[in-house]
Design an enzyme around this catalytic site. Sequence first.
Site, PDB file in Angstrom:
ATOM      1  N   GLY A  66     -67.058  55.173  40.826  1.00  0.00           N
ATOM      2  CA  GLY A  66     -67.937  55.411  41.966  1.00  0.00           C
ATOM      3  C   GLY A  66     -69.389  55.535  41.531  1.00  0.00           C
ATOM      4  O   GLY A  66     -70.152  56.357  42.045  1.00  0.00           O
ATOM      5  N   ARG A 114     -73.927  54.344  43.146  1.00  0.00           N
ATOM      6  CA  ARG A 114     -75.019  55.081  43.799  1.00  0.00           C
ATOM      7  C   ARG A 114     -74.712  56.569  43.758  1.00  0.00           C
ATOM      8  O   ARG A 114     -73.640  56.993  43.315  1.00  0.00           O
ATOM      9  CB  ARG A 114     -75.173  54.611  45.250  1.00  0.00           C
ATOM     10  CG  ARG A 114     -73.914  54.781  46.091  1.00  0.00           C
ATOM     11  CD  ARG A 114     -74.029  54.148  47.457  1.00  0.00           C
ATOM     12  NE  ARG A 114     -74.183  52.703  47.337  1.00  0.00           N
ATOM     13  CZ  ARG A 114     -73.180  51.854  47.177  1.00  0.00           C
ATOM     14  NH1 ARG A 114     -71.931  52.313  47.107  1.00  0.00           N
ATOM     15  NH2 ARG A 114     -73.383  50.563  47.072  1.00  0.00           N
ATOM     16  N   VAL A 150     -60.266  51.885  42.681  1.00  0.00           N
ATOM     17  CA  VAL A 150     -59.513  52.816  41.836  1.00  0.00           C
ATOM     18  C   VAL A 150     -58.126  53.119  42.383  1.00  0.00           C
ATOM     19  O   VAL A 150     -57.261  53.642  41.654  1.00  0.00           O
ATOM     20  CB  VAL A 150     -60.287  54.137  41.618  1.00  0.00           C
ATOM     21  CG1 VAL A 150     -61.583  53.880  40.870  1.00  0.00           C
ATOM     22  CG2 VAL A 150     -60.535  54.861  42.939  1.00  0.00           C
ATOM     23  N   SER A 203     -64.948  69.110  45.048  1.00  0.00           N
ATOM     24  CA  SER A 203     -65.929  69.407  46.092  1.00  0.00           C
ATOM     25  C   SER A 203     -65.705  70.826  46.577  1.00  0.00           C
ATOM     26  O   SER A 203     -64.595  71.366  46.467  1.00  0.00           O
ATOM     27  CB  SER A 203     -65.764  68.423  47.252  1.00  0.00           C
ATOM     28  OG  SER A 203     -66.496  68.846  48.394  1.00  0.00           O
ATOM     29  N   TYR A 249     -59.909  64.974  53.238  1.00  0.00           N
ATOM     30  CA  TYR A 249     -60.788  65.051  52.072  1.00  0.00           C
ATOM     31  C   TYR A 249     -60.615  66.382  51.353  1.00  0.00           C
ATOM     32  O   TYR A 249     -60.469  66.432  50.128  1.00  0.00           O
ATOM     33  CB  TYR A 249     -62.231  64.870  52.545  1.00  0.00           C
ATOM     34  CG  TYR A 249     -63.274  64.845  51.451  1.00  0.00           C
ATOM     35  CD1 TYR A 249     -63.419  63.738  50.625  1.00  0.00           C
ATOM     36  CD2 TYR A 249     -64.148  65.924  51.274  1.00  0.00           C
ATOM     37  CE1 TYR A 249     -64.397  63.697  49.643  1.00  0.00           C
ATOM     38  CE2 TYR A 249     -65.124  65.900  50.292  1.00  0.00           C
ATOM     39  CZ  TYR A 249     -65.247  64.790  49.474  1.00  0.00           C
ATOM     40  OH  TYR A 249     -66.215  64.757  48.506  1.00  0.00           O
ATOM     41  N   ALA A 265     -57.314  66.441  49.477  1.00  0.00           N
ATOM     42  CA  ALA A 265     -57.337  65.615  48.274  1.00  0.00           C
ATOM     43  C   ALA A 265     -58.151  66.270  47.161  1.00  0.00           C
ATOM     44  O   ALA A 265     -57.755  66.249  45.986  1.00  0.00           O
ATOM     45  CB  ALA A 265     -57.898  64.235  48.588  1.00  0.00           C
TER      46      ALA A 265
END
Length: 261
Positions: free
Chosen positions: A21, A24, A72, A150, A162, A165
Site C-alpha cells: 500500500g 501514497r 495483496v 488502527s 475495518y 479486521a
Amino acid sequence: MTHQVNLTGQAGRPGTAIVTGAARGIGAAVARRLARDGLAVGVLDLSEQDCAGTVEAITAAGGSALAIGADVAHEAAVTTAVARIAAELGPPTVLVNNAGVGPRADLVEMTTEQWDRVTDVNLRGPFLVTRAVCPHMIDAGWGRIVNMSSISAVGDAARVDYGSAKAGLIGFTKSLARQLGRHGITANAIAPGFVVSDMTRASARHLGLDFAEFQRRAAESIPVGRVGRPEDVAHTASYLVSVEAGFVSVQVVYVAGGPVD
C-alpha cells in the site's frame, strides 16, 4: 534526525524491505523513510503505475526502489511479487504490511462483498505477504515485521468491518512475534489515529464536511493539538525495523497524539 539502519543485519545480507500500500499516504511515507535509512524498498500497490511517484521520489534522493503491482488479497500475485523483489533487490528481511481499505457503511447496509473485501485486504493480505516473506527472514536469522493496525481496532461505529479486521491484525501480530522470535524476527503493530490521508479525506466527504474543518474538529480532541501526518507513522516504523529495536516485539504502538480508550 535520520535513524540509520544496519544493512548487514545479523547475517551479512543486503537490506531489502517490502512496504505494501505504498503508492501514497502512510505507505509512501514509510517507503521513503526506509529508503532514506538505507534500505532497498519494494514498493507494492495495486499497479506499478500507482507506485511510480513513490519510486521516483526514492531514486531521486539516491535510494533504490522497485515498483510492484499486486493485490495483496490474491495469493498468486503476492507470491510472484515477493519472488520478483527478492530476485531484483535482494531477499526481504523487513516487511511493513500497510495496504488497507475502509469504506464507511452502517452494519445493516453493509454487503457481504464489502465485508469480504475489507477483511481480505486488511487481514488476509498481511497473512499472504508475511507467509511469502518469512522464509527469507528465517534463512537470514533476522527479520522485522510491522503491521499497520488502527485505533479503529478498539471499536469503530462507522466501520465495523475495518475495526474488526484491524483488531484481528493485532492478534496476528502478537501470534507472529511469539512464533518467530526464536528466528531473530520481531513483529509489532502500529495503530495510527487521525492521519491526513485519502481515507480521512473520504470520511470528511461522507460526512459532508470541508477537509480543513474536519481536521480542525479532530485536532480539538487530540491531546497534542494537531492531527497526524504520514511522516509521524514513518518515524515509528523506522525505529521498529531497526537493529536497535531487537528487544521490542509483541507491541502495539499507538501513533495517535495521545491515549486511546
